[in-house]
Design a protein around this motif. Structure first.
Motif, mmCIF file in Angstrom:
data_model
loop_
_atom_site.group_PDB
_atom_site.id
_atom_site.type_symbol
_atom_site.label_atom_id
_atom_site.label_comp_id
_atom_site.label_asym_id
_atom_site.label_seq_id
_atom_site.Cartn_x
_atom_site.Cartn_y
_atom_site.Cartn_z
ATOM 1 N N GLY A 198 -6.257 -2.451 94.526
ATOM 2 C CA GLY A 198 -5.547 -1.199 94.781
ATOM 3 C C GLY A 198 -4.271 -1.123 93.965
ATOM 4 N N PHE A 199 -3.591 0.023 94.063
ATOM 5 C CA PHE A 199 -2.368 0.201 93.274
ATOM 6 C C PHE A 199 -1.287 -0.778 93.722
ATOM 7 C CE2 PHE A 199 1.642 2.443 92.196
ATOM 8 C CZ PHE A 199 1.508 2.351 90.817
ATOM 9 N N SER A 200 -1.264 -1.103 94.996
ATOM 10 C CA SER A 200 -0.263 -2.046 95.510
ATOM 11 C C SER A 200 -0.303 -3.351 94.729
ATOM 12 C CB SER A 200 -0.525 -2.364 96.990
ATOM 13 O OG SER A 200 -0.839 -1.213 97.693
ATOM 14 N N TYR A 226 -3.489 8.449 91.788
ATOM 15 C CA TYR A 226 -4.023 8.058 93.092
ATOM 16 C C TYR A 226 -4.994 9.064 93.704
ATOM 17 C CZ TYR A 226 -0.668 11.335 95.018
ATOM 18 O OH TYR A 226 0.012 12.473 95.310
ATOM 19 N N THR A 267 3.517 9.953 88.787
ATOM 20 C CA THR A 267 2.286 10.487 89.401
ATOM 21 C C THR A 267 2.040 11.880 88.806
ATOM 22 O OG1 THR A 267 3.718 11.128 91.269
ATOM 23 C CG2 THR A 267 2.319 9.218 91.598
ATOM 24 N N THR A 297 -7.472 4.131 91.995
ATOM 25 C CA THR A 297 -7.722 3.426 93.254
ATOM 26 C C THR A 297 -8.912 4.035 93.994
ATOM 27 O OG1 THR A 297 -6.739 2.839 95.404
ATOM 28 C CG2 THR A 297 -6.043 4.925 94.472
ATOM 29 N N SER A 300 -8.785 3.961 97.197
ATOM 30 C CA SER A 300 -8.220 4.138 98.539
ATOM 31 C C SER A 300 -8.337 5.563 99.065
ATOM 32 C CB SER A 300 -6.752 3.723 98.558
ATOM 33 O OG SER A 300 -6.664 2.328 98.412
ATOM 34 N N LYS A 301 -8.347 6.568 98.184
ATOM 35 C CA LYS A 301 -8.468 7.961 98.662
ATOM 36 C C LYS A 301 -9.910 8.439 98.593
ATOM 37 C CE LYS A 301 -4.058 7.977 98.692
ATOM 38 N NZ LYS A 301 -2.975 8.407 99.473
ATOM 39 N N GLY A 347 -1.555 9.348 103.184
ATOM 40 C CA GLY A 347 -1.937 8.099 102.499
ATOM 41 C C GLY A 347 -3.333 7.646 102.837
ATOM 42 N N TYR A 371 3.728 12.472 94.122
ATOM 43 C CA TYR A 371 3.845 12.069 95.510
ATOM 44 C C TYR A 371 5.309 11.766 95.798
ATOM 45 C CZ TYR A 371 3.142 10.125 100.024
ATOM 46 O OH TYR A 371 3.206 9.927 101.381
ATOM 47 N N ARG A 431 -9.555 -2.288 99.426
ATOM 48 C CA ARG A 431 -8.590 -2.917 98.522
ATOM 49 C C ARG A 431 -9.181 -3.022 97.108
ATOM 50 N NH1 ARG A 431 -4.335 -2.353 98.492
ATOM 51 N NH2 ARG A 431 -4.990 -0.447 99.388
ATOM 52 N N ASP A 484 0.166 6.537 87.860
ATOM 53 C CA ASP A 484 -0.490 6.315 89.161
ATOM 54 C C ASP A 484 -1.343 7.555 89.468
ATOM 55 O OD1 ASP A 484 -1.176 5.895 91.786
ATOM 56 O OD2 ASP A 484 0.859 6.023 92.591
ATOM 57 N N PHE A 507 5.714 0.957 97.076
ATOM 58 C CA PHE A 507 5.471 0.404 95.739
ATOM 59 C C PHE A 507 6.766 -0.105 95.101
ATOM 60 C CE2 PHE A 507 2.004 3.705 96.118
ATOM 61 C CZ PHE A 507 1.074 2.780 96.592
#
Ligand SMILES: Cc1ncc(COP(=O)(O)O)c(C=O)c1O
Length: 462
Positions: free
Chosen positions: A176-178, A275, A240, A302, A304-305, A111, A245, A312, A273, A206
């Motif tokens: 972010g996706f959250s 991601y 996904t 996102t 995030s990766k 993650g 994932y 965020r 998603d 999620f």
């Protein structure tokens, strides 16, 4: 506030406050030697990798090592790593109170990308450019969908890199996706569609966020071709497609077609998603599913990766019918990603610095994956495609089981994530370990993999 970091082969945990500069860093290393946390002969990270991890100039680290060598704490010689000198260890006084140690020394928790690879210099110069030219009016209260410049930059970027049908008017910048899944769950619930199906297995976080936003969660199984579309019976589904994932498979072409047909025929919403769609190693990434049915598929991306989860920052490209409901959910949440970060991300996207960073990361993660695969002992064979920053290691039916592996890893101070918690339906499921090979800093990658191998050595029966 103190900043903690771990060095590579030696795993010393130092508390260093960046505001104390070079002097503070030298004190932190002296303290680690005195208290025995850095033992005689222990190898320190190279000046280059330590400087990168701490986000300071390499010259600063070189100067600290040189000073400590002069004081007898370290021994340094051309071309060899700096080590704790014998005399340095003798300088040890009575151990003082130790800073709190992290729960484990090593981590392959999935993650997370390599945080030490964050493009600090590019972010800094983009921030400077933004501050030089942005009118004060841009710093006022924000339009709920996000800063216009970022939505325009994202539309261009996503069309080019992921084939997304993206018009700035249907983009919403989120945390972010959250945050994105929370907004979507709220908007769908308000429309009278509270049920959302998730892939089984999928990330439980999620599902919990969607449930907290009022969604009723259902499960759809995944097989080697991805989501089993024929088993769908919900007004919305999260999928996904580029890299499932946590199983690591991709949604097969016939399933992509089946899913879009199903969504168009039933009027359902598919939440894509995407991601880690930027990281595919064996071929050009498959384009986003969203392009097949932009009025039925909500695309979610996102940073995030690619950059860091701490930013965020994420984005939704929505069917037109969902733009106003999601905007309403954003307004009701009372929060939106800060303008400055949005403007800086737009600048990175427009200046090509983001693409260059992603290319660098792609090469680095691909090399990590190759090195990890080459080192894995029989009978461990990863599942899924060559992509992303994590892979699934299915465990043999004959054992060891997940719990045994995770416990053995903990004994070696390594954090691992089992597949188990990702399942939605109760009952017996295949076991496995989800290995986040993106997580360690580059200098810690090899010792972390060695610890993983040693862990498997502890539990795999001959
Ligand atoms: C499957 C999946 N989707 C999305 C994300 C990104 O979530 P966020 O953008 O909230 O950091 C992650 C991060 O771990 C993930 O594992």
């Amino acid at each position: 506030m103190a900043t903690s970091w771990s060095s590579s082969g030696t795993d010393v945990h130092l508390d260093w406050d960046p505001r104390t500069g070079r002097r503070g860093l030298a004190d932190a290393i002296r303290d680690a030697v005195r208290t025995g946390r850095l033992e005689h002969g222990a190898e320190l990270p190279s000046t280059r990798s330590l400087a990168r991890d701490l986000g300071i100039a390499r010259g600063t680290v070189t100067r600290v090592y040189t000073d400590l060598a002069a004081e007898g704490y370290l021994s340094t010689s051309q071309g060899a790593p700096a080590r704790v000198a014998a005399g340095g260890a003798r300088l040890a006084a009575r151990p003082r109170s130790r800073p709190e140690k992290p729960a484990t020394r090593w981590s392959l928790q999935p993650g997370q990308p390599d945080l030490s690879a964050f493009p600090r210099a590019e972010w800094l110069s983009a921030t400077r450019r933004v501050l030089q030219r942005t009118p004060a009016s841009e710093f006022g209260y924000l339009e709920q969908r996000g800063v216009g410049a970022l939505r325009v930059a994202l539309a261009r970027h996503l069309a080019r890199s992921r084939g997304v049908v993206a018009d700035p008017e249907r983009i919403v910048v989120c945390g972010g996706f959250s945050h994105g899944i929370s907004l979507l769950a709220t908007a769908l619930r308000e429309r009278g569609n509270p049920e959302i199906a998730f892939e089984d297995p999928s990330l439980w976080v999620f599902r919990e966020i969607a449930a907290a936003a009022g969604a009723r969660i259902s499960a759809v199984p995944v097989d080697a071709d991805g989501l089993r579309v024929s088993e769908l019976d919900s007004p919305a589904v999260v999928v996904t497609p580029a890299h499932q994932y946590p199983l690591g498979v991709t949604l097969a072409p016939h399933r992509r077609a089946e899913l879009t047909r199903w969504a168009s025929a039933s009027g359902a919403i598919v939440i894509e998603d995407d991601y880690d769609g930027e990281f595919r190693y064996d071929r050009k990434p498959v384009g986003a599913l969203q392009a097949l049915a932009p009025e039925r598929i909500a695309y979610a991306g996102t940073a995030s990766k690619t950059l860091a989860p701490g930013l965020r920052m994420g984005w939704l490209v929505l069917p037109r019918s969902l733009v106003e409901p999601v905007r309403g959910a954003m307004a009701a949440s009372g929060w939106r990603p800060p303008a400055m970060e949005q403007l800086v991300l737009a600048e990175l996207l427009d200046s090509d610095a983001y693409d260059r960073h992603v290319r660098r990361c792609r090469a680095a993660y691909r090399s990590r994956r190759d090195r990890l695969l080459a080192a894995l002992p029989e009978p461990l064979v990863p599942a899924g495609i060559s992509a992303g920053v994590q892979l699934l290691l299915p465990l043999p039916e004959s054992g060891p089981g997940e719990r045994e592996v995770v416990a053995a890893a903990k004994r070696r101070s390594l954090t691992l994530q089992a597949l188990g918690p990702h399942w939605i339906r109760p009952g017996a499921h295949p076991e496995g370990i989800v290995v986040g090979y993106g997580t360690p800093a580059e200098h810690a990658f090899l010792p972390t993999v060695e610890t993983l191998l040693a862990t498997f050595g502890d539990v795999i029966r001959a």
